[in-house]
Design a protein around this motif. Sequence first.
Motif, mmCIF file in Angstrom:
data_model
loop_
_atom_site.group_PDB
_atom_site.id
_atom_site.type_symbol
_atom_site.label_atom_id
_atom_site.label_comp_id
_atom_site.label_asym_id
_atom_site.label_seq_id
_atom_site.Cartn_x
_atom_site.Cartn_y
_atom_site.Cartn_z
ATOM 1 N N ASP A 33 0.849 -1.183 0.000
ATOM 2 C CA ASP A 33 0.000 0.000 0.000
ATOM 3 C C ASP A 33 0.890 1.240 0.000
ATOM 4 O O ASP A 33 1.453 1.615 1.025
ATOM 5 C CB ASP A 33 -0.896 -0.002 1.239
ATOM 6 C CG ASP A 33 -1.830 1.191 1.294
ATOM 7 O OD1 ASP A 33 -1.885 1.976 0.321
ATOM 8 O OD2 ASP A 33 -2.522 1.343 2.320
ATOM 9 N N GLU A 35 0.197 4.238 -0.033
ATOM 10 C CA GLU A 35 -0.290 5.322 0.829
ATOM 11 C C GLU A 35 0.488 5.364 2.140
ATOM 12 O O GLU A 35 0.581 6.401 2.781
ATOM 13 C CB GLU A 35 -1.785 5.153 1.114
ATOM 14 C CG GLU A 35 -2.661 5.547 -0.043
ATOM 15 C CD GLU A 35 -2.538 7.026 -0.384
ATOM 16 O OE1 GLU A 35 -2.606 7.864 0.524
ATOM 17 O OE2 GLU A 35 -2.373 7.331 -1.577
ATOM 18 N N THR A 38 3.098 8.104 2.891
ATOM 19 C CA THR A 38 2.725 9.442 3.342
ATOM 20 C C THR A 38 2.767 9.568 4.859
ATOM 21 O O THR A 38 2.730 10.675 5.381
ATOM 22 C CB THR A 38 1.322 9.836 2.839
ATOM 23 O OG1 THR A 38 0.367 8.939 3.391
ATOM 24 C CG2 THR A 38 1.267 9.813 1.322
#
Length: 113
Positions: A33, A35, A38
């Motif tokens: 993932d 994401e 971040t």
Amino acid sequence: MKELDQLMRNVHFSKRYQGYRYLRRCIMLAAEDEERLTMLVKGIYWQVAEEYHQPPCVVERNIRTMRDRAWAKGGKEALEQLTGMSYPWPPSVGELIEIFLEQVKDDESDKSK
């Protein structure tokens, strides 16, 4: 992820450092993932830390130690050759995760062609 191990060894990262296992796991989590990139501490370091029963600061420190040892033994040149970029100083741990993630993704896309 045999390709990842080969890439890491090509940049002079040694399996004898705990940071090797931590970085490898960080890259695998980011691959699952993206994401997570971040929020490195909460999204990646904490999970790796829990798996290895260490605080997140130890995970990051051990990766930096391995990076610095490799950098001094020719890892800088090897990383520059691998990425085609110039590095005036060692990349951060987050940057290393991104660099290797991109390399693994490129390898996988080349195989699917």
